[in-house]
Design an enzyme around this catalytic site. Structure first.
Site, PDB file in Angstrom:
ATOM      1  N   ASP A   1       0.880  -1.164   0.000  1.00 57.99           N
ATOM      2  CA  ASP A   1       0.000   0.000   0.000  1.00 57.99           C
ATOM      3  C   ASP A   1       0.923   1.221   0.000  1.00 57.99           C
ATOM      4  O   ASP A   1       1.969   1.214   0.670  1.00 57.99           O
ATOM      5  CB  ASP A   1      -0.883   0.026   1.246  1.00 57.99           C
TER       6      ASP A   1
ATOM      7  N   ASP B   1       1.827   5.908   8.637  1.00 60.62           N
ATOM      8  CA  ASP B   1       1.668   7.330   8.940  1.00 60.62           C
ATOM      9  C   ASP B   1       0.881   7.648  10.217  1.00 60.62           C
ATOM     10  O   ASP B   1       0.460   8.794  10.404  1.00 60.62           O
ATOM     11  CB  ASP B   1       1.143   8.111   7.727  1.00 60.62           C
TER      12      ASP B   1
ATOM     13  N   ARG C   1       5.049   2.232  19.548  1.00 62.15           N
ATOM     14  CA  ARG C   1       5.550   1.505  18.365  1.00 62.15           C
ATOM     15  C   ARG C   1       6.921   2.073  18.007  1.00 62.15           C
ATOM     16  O   ARG C   1       7.104   2.629  16.922  1.00 62.15           O
ATOM     17  CB  ARG C   1       4.607   1.708  17.175  1.00 62.15           C
TER      18      ARG C   1
ATOM     19  N   SER D   1      -9.125   2.841  12.202  1.00 51.19           N
ATOM     20  CA  SER D   1      -7.805   3.269  12.669  1.00 51.19           C
ATOM     21  C   SER D   1      -7.765   3.392  14.188  1.00 51.19           C
ATOM     22  O   SER D   1      -8.795   3.384  14.854  1.00 51.19           O
ATOM     23  CB  SER D   1      -7.448   4.615  12.044  1.00 51.19           C
ATOM     24  N   SER D   2      -6.553   3.553  14.705  1.00 45.22           N
ATOM     25  CA  SER D   2      -6.358   3.682  16.148  1.00 45.22           C
ATOM     26  C   SER D   2      -6.434   5.156  16.553  1.00 45.22           C
ATOM     27  O   SER D   2      -6.500   6.051  15.696  1.00 45.22           O
ATOM     28  CB  SER D   2      -4.984   3.118  16.521  1.00 45.22           C
TER      29      SER D   2
ATOM     30  N   CYS E   1      -3.567  10.717   5.629  1.00 48.28           N
ATOM     31  CA  CYS E   1      -4.245   9.670   4.843  1.00 48.28           C
ATOM     32  C   CYS E   1      -5.149  10.255   3.761  1.00 48.28           C
ATOM     33  O   CYS E   1      -5.218   9.725   2.641  1.00 48.28           O
ATOM     34  CB  CYS E   1      -5.149   8.830   5.736  1.00 48.28           C
TER      35      CYS E   1
HETATM   36  N1  NVA Z   1      -2.102   1.455  11.626  1.00 43.17           N
HETATM   37  C1  NVA Z   1      -2.600   2.747  11.680  1.00 43.17           C
HETATM   38  C2  NVA Z   1      -3.229   3.272  10.449  1.00 43.17           C
HETATM   39  C3  NVA Z   1      -3.101   4.725  10.445  1.00 43.17           C
HETATM   40  C4  NVA Z   1      -3.175   5.445   9.192  1.00 43.17           C
HETATM   41  C5  NVA Z   1      -3.391   2.975  12.928  1.00 43.17           C
HETATM   42  O1  NVA Z   1      -2.771   3.350  13.895  1.00 43.17           O
HETATM   43  O2  NVA Z   1      -4.596   2.801  12.951  1.00 43.17           O
END
Ligand code: NVA
Length: 366
Positions: A195, A246, A263, A297-298, A350
């Site tokens: 992606d 991102d 992370r 998303s988070s 995004c």
């Molecule tokens: N993995 C990510 C996606 C963010 C664009 C999250 O934290 O949800």
């Protein structure tokens, strides 16, 4: 003036951008890549179909306001043309009953210099999403004789692309973190997958997250496709759902990167940045304990910011801690109300894709 496509970084002065739309956005039916990604406690598990119209209208209002604000700052804004996302996707290899949407162009389009590359994608429901951007790509092609429009090989996305031990409703975060540390992700190495939102641009260097949506073959494909770039693979073992870099690792200006404190980039992957005097700082805590309803998303979309240049950053308006941190780091912070559009595919980074930023190709890691 006709379009010029050219962008080498995440922070050079933004002059032309694509902002997505929430129109007709669907929650797609279950499929292997989604099964692994939707958090086990999410309100989205088991749901599918068109999203509620009043939420779509609100999302579009916020995206339109964001686009108008950017235009007010002299930035050219283009918008995608949604296709009918209620339509199924059927290929000789798979079938899924509906599609997703076109709010996050960053997931699909990777701009590197004078090229815009359509990513392979790794979800079946997003297989045709590039079509929403084709009217723009055709126009850029007509207007800019230097524009390179490229598409990565469409993947087959058969069951061989996904590890079946991820296809269970109850895996548990502990097991997921163990697998993430072992670099065992839902996607296999059957064929190249990536992606675009797993890639960050630092001039001559591209930093790519290996995770659910991008496999090692996808990164190898990017290396061969961009032979004049150095392509670096990174992992964030603290992330049990590693998709899209991102909300994890956010370069803001030469020498400065925000990193999600849950992370962290492992020590053995920091050499490139440390040798070149770059600072990696923990991002501020998100202002919210939960993502909004029906959101993939988070809460870390707090750090999914959009740099307008190396001194000016758009931050979601409710993310007061992130805004404060950026203010203290010396940025002009532009608050943007976007939280009610998160559910359609993410935050400020995004929902945009670069067409042009000023500045040429530079080597930040000589
Ligand atoms: N993995 C990510 C996606 C963010 C664009 C999250 O934290 O949800």
């Amino acid at each position: 003036m006709g379009t010029i496509v050219e962008s080498w970084t995440e922070w050079d002065p933004l002059r032309h951008v694509i902002v997505g739309r929430a129109t007709d956005c669907h929650i797609p039916p279950n499929e292997p890549a989604l099964e692994a990604k939707v958090p086990e406690d999410s309100d989205m598990r088991g749901q599918h179909g068109k999203r509620p119209q009043e939420m779509i209208d609100k999302g579009n209002e916020l995206l339109d306001n964001f686009a108008a604000m950017l235009e007010g700052r002299g930035i050219i804004v283009d918008r995608p043309t949604p296709t009918d996302f209620s339509l199924p996707v059927t290929t000789p290899d798979f079938h899924t009953d509906s599609q997703f949407g076109c709010m996050p162009p960053r997931d699909v389009l990777l701009t590197v210099g004078k090229e815009i590359l359509e990513a392979t994608m790794s979800y079946r429901c997003r297989w045709f999403e590039y079509l929403c951007y084709r009217p723009l790509m055709q126009r850029y092609f007509d207007e800019d004789p230097g524009f390179r429009h490229e598409a990565a090989p469409k993947p087959r996305l058969t069951d061989a692309d996904y590890h079946d031990n991820y296809l269970s409703e109850k895996i548990g975060v502990e097991q997921r973190l163990k697998w993430a540390a072992e670099k065992h992700f839902v996607t296999t190495e059957e064929e190249p997958l990536f992606d675009a939102a797993d890639v960050l641009r630092f001039g001559k260097d591209l930093v790519v997250q290996h995770g659910f949506t991008t496999n090692l073959k996808g990164i190898e494909w990017l290396k061969r496709h961009f032979p004049d770039h150095r392509v670096h693979t990174v992992n964030f073992p603290g992330d049990p759902y590693p998709i899209h870099i991102d909300a994890t690792f956010t370069p803001l200006r030469p020498g400065l990167i925000l990193n999600n404190p849950q992370r962290r980039l492992p020590d053995d992957q920091r050499g490139l940045f440390e040798r070149n005097g770059w600072e990696i700082v923990d991002a501020a805590q998100p202002a919210h304990n939960q993502p909004p309803a029906l959101c993939y998303s988070s809460v870390w979309l707090s750090m999914n910011v959009l740099a307008l240049d190396d001194k000016t950053v758009c931050v979601e308006a409710s993310e007061v801690y992130q805004a404060d941190q950026l203010d203290k780091l010396g940025f002009e912070v532009v608050p943007v109300d976007l939280r009610d559009a998160y559910a359609f595919g993410g935050g400020l980074h995004c929902c945009t894709a670069d067409v042009r930023r000023e500045g040429g190709l530079q080597d930040y890691f000589p």
